[in-house]
Write an enzyme that holds these catalytic residues in place. Sequence first.
Site, PDB file in Angstrom:
ATOM      1  CG  ASP A  11       6.731  31.028  13.198  1.00 15.83           C
ATOM      2  OD1 ASP A  11       7.155  32.251  13.290  1.00 15.83           O
ATOM      3  OD2 ASP A  11       6.902  30.067  12.339  1.00 15.83           O
ATOM      4  CD  GLU A  62       6.608  34.749   6.263  1.00 13.34           C
ATOM      5  OE1 GLU A  62       6.443  34.140   5.323  1.00 13.34           O
ATOM      6  OE2 GLU A  62       7.794  34.607   6.776  1.00 13.34           O
TER       7      GLU A  62
END
Length: 401
Positions: free
Chosen positions: A54, A232
Site C-alpha cells: 500500500d 478496497e
Amino acid sequence: MYRSTVLLLLLAALVALARARPASSGLLTPTLSQVYETTDTIPLPNVGNLQVHDPNVVYWNDHYYLFKGGVHVLYYKAANMSGPWTQVGTVLDGDSIIHQGNRSRPWAPTTVERNGTFYCFYTLSTHGSQNSAIGVATSTKLDGSPWTDHGVMIRTGQGNGSDVWPFTISNAIDASFIRDNATGKAYLNYGSYWHDIWQIPLSDDWLSIESPEKPDAKQLTFIPNETFRPEEGSWMSYHDGYYYVWFSHGKCCSFDVRGFPARGDEYNIRVGRSRAVRGPFLDRDGKLLLDGGGTIVYASNHGLVYAPGGLGVLPGNSSTPDILYYHYLNTSIGFTDEQAQLGYNYLKYDNGWPVVLDGITIKSGAVTIARLPGWWSLMILSGMWTLIVVPVSVNMGDFPC
Ligand SMILES: *[C@@H]1O[C@H](CO)[C@@H](O)[C@H](O)[C@H]1NC(C)=O
Ligand SMILES: *[C@@H]1O[C@H](CO)[C@@H](O)[C@H](O)[C@H]1NC(C)=O
Ligand SMILES: *[C@@H]1O[C@H](CO)[C@@H](O)[C@H](O)[C@H]1NC(C)=O
Ligand SMILES: *[C@@H]1O[C@H](CO)[C@@H](O)[C@H](O)[C@H]1NC(C)=O
Ligand SMILES: *[C@@H]1O[C@H](CO)[C@@H](O)[C@H](O)[C@H]1NC(C)=O
Ligand SMILES: *[C@@H]1O[C@H](CO)[C@@H](O)[C@H](O)[C@H]1NC(C)=O
Ligand SMILES: *[C@@H]1O[C@H](CO)[C@@H](O)[C@H](O)[C@H]1NC(C)=O
Ligand SMILES: *[C@@H]1O[C@H](CO)[C@@H](O)[C@H](O)[C@H]1NC(C)=O
C-alpha cells in the site's frame, strides 16, 4: 533516432520469438503456473526498488516522498520513483492516540499537502476485522521532525460514532482523499469488503468529518447480491474534467500462508469515472461501480507480476504524464506480504480512460516508448537463457521533451 529504431526492431524480434514459446516454462512449477495470469497485454512495472505494501507517494520540493504502513508509519525520500529510497522518519513518534485496532502499526497512509501543511490519514485495524478507525496527523516539515497526531476521524465496529450509519455497515480502513476541482471542498474516501467504498465530506480544517452525527455519506462502489465483496484500497484522482475512483479488487495478501485464490481472483487494479466528485461512477462498459462495475487497468501479467494493488496516482503536469504506482509480488522473488514491491507506470488517457504505458515515457500526448522492460522476463520465461542480453539504456536525447 537510428539507435532507437534498431533497438525497437531487435526487441520486436525478441518479443516475437518469446511469444512463439509457451509462457509456462520449467521455471514455474505446474501447480503454481495454474494460478498465474500469463497475459502479456499489460506492461511490466517500472521497478521502484522498495519493498512496500500500500505505497503512498507525494511529490514535493523536487523529491518523491513515500509513506507506508508499519510501526508508526514510515516515510522515505528519493530523487525519482526508482529510488534509491532513504528513510526520513516516522509520522507518529509513538502509538496512535486512538485506542482501536493495532495502535502501534497503522496501515495504508494517504498524505496530502495544503499550503505547506501535510495531512497524513492513517488506518488502525486488524486483519479481517471491522473494528477499525481512520486518524489524521499533520506536519509542516518532511524532514523527520515530529508530526501532530489529531486522532480519530471515523470509526467502525465499536467506539464513539461507530453506531452512526454507514459506519455500522462499512469498515474504516484505507483512507483516500479528493478535492472538488471547482470548489476545493475536500472528501475522505474509505472502505473494504464491508459494503465496499464510501465517501464523506471533510470539515474545512481537514481534521474531522463535516458532520459526525449525519455524515452525508455516498457509496462509491458495491458488489450487490454477494456476501463476498472484495473491493478496497480506494484512490481518487482528477484528470481533464473527470473524477476517477480507483480500487483494488480481489485477495490482497497471505498467499504464502493461505494459498492462491482462483486465477483472476487475486488483487488487481480497477477504475471508474464520473464528471461529479460524488458520482455515480461508471466503468468503460457503462456499468455502475455500485453494480459491481470497474474496468481493470492493471492485473497480474507475464507470469512475473502477481496481485498488484494498494495503488495511488501521482498527478502529472505539462511535461510529465500521471503516474500509477502500486505494490505487486514478483513471482521470482516470493509471495509473503513483506516481499511486496513498489512498481509504477506512466498513464495515458484513451478517450478519457486511463491506460498503463510500457517503460519510462517522457512526453504525454504523443506517447513515446523509451524502454521496453518486458523483454528480460519474456526471455527468461521462454527459456532463452543463452542469449547475451545488454540492457537498453535510455537515450533521453532521442525523445523531445
Ligand atoms: C534516480 O536517481 C538516482 C540517484 O540520483 C540515479 O542514480 C538514477 O539513475 C535515477 N533513475 C532514474 C530512472 O531516473
Ligand atoms: C501490533 O503491531 C506490533 C508491531 O508490528 C506487533 O509487534 C504487535 O504484535 C501487534 N499487536 C497485535 C495485537 O497484533
Ligand atoms: C498559506 O500559509 C501562509 C503562511 O502560513 C499564510 O500566510 C497564507 O494566508 C496561507 N494561504 C492560504 C490560502 O491559506
Ligand atoms: C464522540 O464523538 C462526538 C462527535 O465527533 C464528539 O463530539 C464527542 O466529544 C465524542 N465523545 C467522546 C466521549 O469522545
Ligand atoms: C441484485 O439485487 C437487486 C436488489 O436486491 C435486484 O434488483 C437484482 O435483480 C439482483 N441482480 C441479480 C443479478 O441477481
Ligand atoms: C479545475 O480547477 C482549476 C483551478 O481552479 C481550473 O483552472 C480548471 O479550469 C478546472 N478544470 C475544470 C475541468 O473544471
Ligand atoms: C513536472 O513534474 C516533474 C516531476 O514529476 C518535474 O521534474 C517538472 O519540473 C515538472 N514540470 C513542470 C512544467 O512543472
Ligand atoms: C523480478 O525479480 C527478478 C529477480 O530478482 C528481477 O531480475 C526482475 O527484474 C524483477 N522484475 C520485476 C518486474 O520486478
